[in-house]
Enzyme design. Structure first.
Site, PDB file in Angstrom:
ATOM      1  N   TYR A 154     -35.303  67.356  32.196  1.00 41.37           N
ATOM      2  CA  TYR A 154     -35.715  66.558  32.273  1.00 41.37           C
ATOM      3  C   TYR A 154     -34.899  65.504  32.038  1.00 41.37           C
ATOM      4  CZ  TYR A 154     -39.903  63.037  31.964  1.00 41.37           C
ATOM      5  OH  TYR A 154     -40.492  61.919  32.285  1.00 41.37           O
ATOM      6  N   GLY A 185     -42.691  54.919  27.969  1.00 40.64           N
ATOM      7  CA  GLY A 185     -42.664  56.213  26.718  1.00 40.64           C
ATOM      8  C   GLY A 185     -43.709  57.040  26.546  1.00 40.64           C
TER       9      GLY A 185
HETATM   10  C1  8X3 Z   1     -42.286  60.971  29.199  1.00 39.31           C
HETATM   11  C2  8X3 Z   1     -41.662  60.074  28.125  1.00 39.31           C
HETATM   12  O1  8X3 Z   1     -41.406  60.389  25.535  1.00 39.31           O
HETATM   13  O2  8X3 Z   1     -41.884  62.655  27.292  1.00 39.31           O
HETATM   14  O3  8X3 Z   1     -40.914  60.469  30.577  1.00 39.31           O
HETATM   15  O4  8X3 Z   1     -40.062  61.024  27.077  1.00 39.31           O
HETATM   16  S1  8X3 Z   1     -41.517  60.810  27.048  1.00 39.31           S
END
Ligand code: 8X3
Length: 256
Positions: A154, A185
């Site tokens: 991811y 975030g």
């Molecule tokens: C999602 C935010 O904090 O889970 O893109 O990486 S986090």
């Protein structure tokens, strides 16, 4: 935003849905994409009635390049002049270590977050260029700044979104088009439920003790970038809860 056409991918939930509400509330007409057709229809009916805007639905999976191409190239004159593209469709599945993660899940995440975003950009930007105006807003992530445990694939996709945003901004530097990368975030949406493969309890626990952001909070930043005067290009916005400092450092109060 009156009479502007805003195309939002992944508009069926979370940040995408919140952007749909925000832009509709400011008078924009919307092209909404997602896989969940009943949800899109519900959203269309709600927004069209509440804000008297026009809403056109393009239900498809951004991974399906042929369907996406046909859908976007077949847009009628009323809809084809897209002013703002919000590349929001994206997901994460699982929190596995890289060497233990599942190849079929890599495909879904990489094909959606990177190639899906590229496909829609490739289909929409030439029209913007022809008309001499347009704004591409990519929903990146704090995950694109630095890798964190269980986030390998991811994080890699969101680093790619950062590079694709920067690359597009470079490629369009001689034009009036603008490119923005919004990097959220911790946002509490259905996104985390998918991350934990449908385990809502674990997803909820993740946000215990911290006042996480909502999709609406992110939609405000997206709107801020879109509403800036034409000579102002908001290149990036990193938005976190007050008690988050980096992708891995946050403060959570002890709560039962
Ligand atoms: C999602 C935010 O904090 O889970 O893109 O990486 S986090």
């Amino acid at each position: 935003m009156k009479n502007k056409t805003v195309f939002i991918t992944g508009a069926g939930s979370g940040i995408g849905e919140a952007c749909a509400r925000k832009f509709a509330s400011q008078g924009a007409n919307l092209i909404l994409n997602a896989r969940n057709v009943p949800k899109l229809v519900e959203l269309k009916n709600e927004l069209a009635e509440k804000y008297a805007v026009r809403v056109h639905l393009l239900p498809f999976d951004v991974r399906d390049r042929n369907v996406a191409t046909n859908a976007i190239q077949s847009l009628s004159d009323e809809w084809k002049d897209i002013d703002i593209l919000i590349n929001n469709a994206g997901l994460v599945i699982g929190v596995d270590k890289e060497h233990e993660s599942h190849p079929d899940e890599w495909d879904i995440v990489i094909d959606t977050n990177i190639k899906g975003l590229l496909t829609i950009t490739r289909l929409v930007v030439p029209g913007m260029l022809k008309r001499g105006s347009g704004h591409i807003i990519n929903i990146g992530s704090i995950a694109g700044e630095a890798a964190y445990p269980g986030g390998s694939v991811y994080c890699a996709t969101k680093a790619a979104v950062r590079m694709l945003s920067d690359g597009l901004r470079i490629d369009l530097v001689e034009t009036p088009l603008r490119v923005t990368n919004i990097k959220p975030g911790m946002v509490k949406t259905n996104f985390s439920v998918v991350r934990y493969r449908g385990d809502k309890q674990t997803a909820d626990n993740f946000y215990k003790g911290i006042h996480a952001l909502t999709g609406d909070d992110i939609a405000e930043s997206v709107y801020f970038a879109a509403a800036a005067p034409p000579h102002v290009q908001i290149a990036e916005i990193l938005v976190m809860p007050t008690n988050q400092a980096t992708g891995t450092i946050s403060f959570k109060k002890d709560v039962e």
